[in-house]
Design a protein around this motif. Structure first.
Motif, PDB file in Angstrom:
ATOM      1  N   SER A 103       0.836  -1.203   0.000  1.00 19.08           N
ATOM      2  CA  SER A 103       0.000   0.000   0.000  1.00 19.08           C
ATOM      3  C   SER A 103       0.871   1.253   0.000  1.00 19.08           C
ATOM      4  CB  SER A 103      -0.931  -0.003   1.221  1.00 19.08           C
ATOM      5  OG  SER A 103      -0.222   0.242   2.429  1.00 19.08           O
ATOM      6  N   MET A 104       2.017   1.190   0.663  1.00 20.99           N
ATOM      7  CA  MET A 104       2.931   2.335   0.698  1.00 20.99           C
ATOM      8  C   MET A 104       3.449   2.653  -0.698  1.00 20.99           C
ATOM      9  SD  MET A 104       6.638   2.609   2.556  1.00 20.99           S
ATOM     10  CE  MET A 104       7.358   1.571   1.264  1.00 20.99           C
ATOM     11  N   HIS A 107       0.809   4.175  -2.800  1.00 21.08           N
ATOM     12  CA  HIS A 107       0.604   5.564  -2.409  1.00 21.08           C
ATOM     13  C   HIS A 107       1.700   6.472  -2.951  1.00 21.08           C
ATOM     14  CE1 HIS A 107       0.300   9.134   0.092  1.00 21.08           C
ATOM     15  NE2 HIS A 107       1.423   8.839   0.722  1.00 21.08           N
ATOM     16  N   LYS A 108       2.941   6.035  -2.859  1.00 17.15           N
ATOM     17  CA  LYS A 108       4.066   6.899  -3.212  1.00 17.15           C
ATOM     18  C   LYS A 108       4.421   6.856  -4.691  1.00 17.15           C
ATOM     19  CE  LYS A 108       6.417   7.063   1.252  1.00 17.15           C
ATOM     20  NZ  LYS A 108       7.699   6.866   1.969  1.00 17.15           N
ATOM     21  N   SER A 144      -4.021   2.344   0.569  1.00 16.54           N
ATOM     22  CA  SER A 144      -3.311   3.442  -0.111  1.00 16.54           C
ATOM     23  C   SER A 144      -4.209   4.676  -0.231  1.00 16.54           C
ATOM     24  CB  SER A 144      -2.830   2.983  -1.494  1.00 16.54           C
ATOM     25  OG  SER A 144      -3.895   2.912  -2.429  1.00 16.54           O
ATOM     26  N   HIS A 147      -3.837   6.382   2.946  1.00 15.55           N
ATOM     27  CA  HIS A 147      -2.567   7.119   2.902  1.00 15.55           C
ATOM     28  C   HIS A 147      -2.738   8.432   2.128  1.00 15.55           C
ATOM     29  CE1 HIS A 147      -0.709   3.717   4.659  1.00 15.55           C
ATOM     30  NE2 HIS A 147      -0.432   3.039   3.563  1.00 15.55           N
ATOM     31  N   ASP A 148      -3.417   8.355   0.991  1.00 13.98           N
ATOM     32  CA  ASP A 148      -3.612   9.551   0.166  1.00 13.98           C
ATOM     33  C   ASP A 148      -4.362  10.637   0.924  1.00 13.98           C
ATOM     34  OD1 ASP A 148      -2.382   8.226  -1.925  1.00 13.98           O
ATOM     35  OD2 ASP A 148      -4.247   7.655  -2.909  1.00 13.98           O
ATOM     36  N   MET A 152       1.063   8.962   4.870  1.00 12.32           N
ATOM     37  CA  MET A 152       1.562   7.596   4.994  1.00 12.32           C
ATOM     38  C   MET A 152       1.870   7.241   6.450  1.00 12.32           C
ATOM     39  SD  MET A 152       2.686   4.676   4.074  1.00 12.32           S
ATOM     40  CE  MET A 152       3.566   3.523   5.137  1.00 12.32           C
ATOM     41  N   ASN A 156      -2.373   2.933   9.187  1.00 10.05           N
ATOM     42  CA  ASN A 156      -3.544   3.082   8.333  1.00 10.05           C
ATOM     43  C   ASN A 156      -4.142   1.742   7.923  1.00 10.05           C
ATOM     44  OD1 ASN A 156      -3.545   5.855   8.397  1.00 10.05           O
ATOM     45  ND2 ASN A 156      -2.358   6.093   6.530  1.00 10.05           N
TER      46      ASN A 156
END
Length: 609
Positions: A103-104, A107-108, A144, A147-148, A152, A156
């Protein structure tokens, strides 16, 4: 219509043939890593759009909720209880950390993958050697999004599962209230909340709770489509199916009863019809099928070496070993376990009665389709998946690492209890003492069980990584390198990390990274087990002790025979091959005839482990 059917068949052929006939595992990995995020993002966006445009929520908000105020209150209270006592932590390592780091990266970088190695340079963490995991991507995708929206944070994942807990309870209540009545819906969610396994998963970072929540929600969509068959409701149902197929490995099998439901509606209408989206919708299954291709082409993902004597991933021979342990898990009376004897006893009895009730609905399944046409299709697949799990070499339900896969059969028990209770009390209301008994079980049995969280604390790897990650956050910064059996727990904690296997294979590069100023300190996390000579020796990554001189900076003993330690790596052991290779690295210089601004950076980065 013939053109649509032809194109639909071609879509099915393409989505099945491309991953398994024309792509290697490596090619499937590249495609999944590059476009996997965008496929599920488009599917999810389409689902939300269709849900808002298709379902009329106005009657509920304009007063329909008053009929269900007790059920809504019960969902809110029970969903909150799931978050109260169990510790919020990654429970099943490294499965849950893998989902978190996926998921990180979504997100990134908007790509699907897991960095095997992460280094800090140019003022930020850089993710290298990214590979694609075997797990479906619905859970990390939803995380994610969190996170958005909020930034982050590893935690989460717990937010996603808290949402999944409310979604599951709300979906179960909605289904039972619609079919059997609101009182039976309240009974079902109280019984499920009395299952400690539910709280354990609602406070962890795994995908299993979201999986069963989405399955029950898709049952709603199927019933809604059955009652309101048109192209808009078909699109909504199909999009829900596509998301469900990416929730867990075996959830793609639920597409079978969903497809049969669509065929049933066609039979009722005496014609085949579909939207243009439905024609090409099979192409969106490319994501879970690519994951399946990646899974089946990498023997390491099967983890056969993790169980002594395991020779086959699936085998009927495993049932003889797994079935007694399953019975033991479901019916053991012990507060330290995550089962619910109350739910198991009445659940299996009502499953048997539900099977007998098929005769009542058999003639109407096709001629007068209703909720039972949806329910029994999902009922069969849940039963099949449960039996199928017993043929797996990891299918020991009493193992705290494995018991999470029983969530679907537990939820089906709750639905069957409501079904049979309604049949039993056809002519009179459900007596108050029945939900009263379920509430008493929740208060006097489940509350202390979840408060103790014995099996959660019994997960050695989870406790080690949680403790080490907390120490890391308080005592290290970006200029420190973490090493462990897996690098993932440190990466999602915001630190550079490499695996112990990589460090032991190139120990000279580890020390050289510190020499060059990339890192100030290098730490190694390891579990130590008590030996017959009363000394503690490494349970994993023993090669590290052959190459490095280390000092213990922190230790914790959470069992008499297990100790977790954090070591600071001081230097290489003298007079070793690694020490000689380090001297060679230290003697290397940058050629004078190159652009130092470009080649100098490349030269340094190549020396990182």
């Amino acid at each position: 219509m013939r053109v649509k059917l032809l194109l639909f068949g071609l879509s099915c052929l393409v989505v099945l043939a491309v991953p398994f006939r024309f792509l290697s595992g490596g090619e499937a990995t590249i495609i999944m890593r590059t476009v996997g995020y965008y496929i599920i993002a488009c599917t999810f966006a389409g689902f939300i759009y269709c849900l808002v445009r298709t379902v009329n929520f106005r009657p509920f908000f304009r007063g329909g909720w008053r009929k269900h105020w007790v059920g809504i209150l019960a969902v809110l209270l029970c969903g909150t209880f799931l978050q109260m006592h169990e510790p919020h932590r990654m429970k099943i390592e490294y499965d849950e950390s893998v989902l978190s780091v996926t998921s990180m990266l979504m997100h990134k970088e908007r790509r699907v993958g897991i960095p095997d190695t992460t280094h800090y340079y140019n003022g930020r963490l850089n993710y290298n050697n990214v590979f694609v995991d075997k797990r479906p991507i619905l859970f990390p995708f939803l995380t994610s999004i969190v996170h958005d929206l909020t930034g982050m944070r590893m935690e989460n994942s717990f937010v996603t599962n808290a949402f999944a807990g409310f979604l599951l309870l709300g979906s179960v209540y909605g289904w039972v209230a619609r079919v059997q009545g609101p009182r039976y819906g309240v009974l079902a969610i109280i019984l499920l909340t009395g299952l400690p396994l539910l709280a354990q998963n609602a406070t962890g970072g795994g995908m299993d709770l979201l999986n069963i929540a989405v399955i029950v929600f898709v049952m709603h969509l199927g019933l809604y489509f059955l009652k309101n068959p048109d192209k808009r409701t078909m699109n909504l149902f199909i999009l829900g199916m596509l998301l469900m197929a990416q929730a867990r490995y075996e959830s793609i099998l639920f597409l079978i009863p969903c497809a049969l439901l669509i065929a049933l509606i066609w039979w009722q209408d005496r014609k085949i019809w579909m939207s243009w989206f439905a024609v090409f919708s099979p192409l969106l299954l490319i994501s879970p099928l690519l994951s399946a291709r990646i899974y089946t082409t990498n023997e390491d993902f099967f983890q056969l070496d993790s169980k002594e004597g395991a020779s086959a991933f699936f085998s009927l021979e495993h049932i003889a070993h797994n079935l007694p342990r399953a019975i033991y898990y479901f019916f053991r009376i012990d507060r330290d376990q995550t089962n619910s004897v109350l739910l198991s006893v009445f659940g299996f009895i009502c499953i048997a009665f539900s099977i007998m009730l098929i005769r009542t609905y058999w003639k109407k399944l096709v001629t007068q389709p209703d909720w039972y046409s949806v329910f029994y299709g999902f009922f069969v697949v849940v039963g099949f998946n449960t039996v199928w799990a017993l043929t797996n070499f990891w299918g020991q339900f009493d193992d705290p690492v494995v018991s999470r896969i029983t969530l679907p059969i537990h939820v089906m028990m709750g639905l069957c209890i409501a079904l049979v209770a309604k049949e039993f009390f056809k002519t009179r209301p459900l007596p108050n003492w029945i939900p009263g008994v379920a509430t008493a079980w929740l208060i006097f049995w489940t509350f202390p069980s979840t408060a103790t969280a014995y099996l959660t604390d019994d997960l050695d790897t989870s406790r080690t990584t949680t403790w080490a990650r907390e120490w890391m956050r308080e005592n290290t910064d970006m200029k420190d390198l973490m090493i462990g059996y897996s690098s993932i727990p440190w990466v999602i904690g915001g630190r550079a990390g490499i695996t112990a296997i990589r460090a032991a294979a190139h120990p000279e590069e580890v020390i050289r990274a510190r020499d060059l100023g990339f890192y100030d300190n290098i730490y190694f996390v390891c579990r130590m087990w008590l030996q017959p000579d009363m000394t503690f020796k490494p349970y994993e990554s023993a090669d590290m002790f052959e190459h490095f001189e280390m000092e213990t900076v922190e230790a914790i003993k959470y069992r008499p025979h297990i100790e977790a330690r954090i070591f600071r790596i001081k230097s290489l052991k003298p007079n070793t091959e690694a020490a000689k290779r380090l001297d060679e690295l230290r003697s290397q210089t940058i050629p004078e005839d190159v652009d130092i601004r470009v080649e100098g950076a490349i030269f340094l980065l190549k020396q990182l482990p």
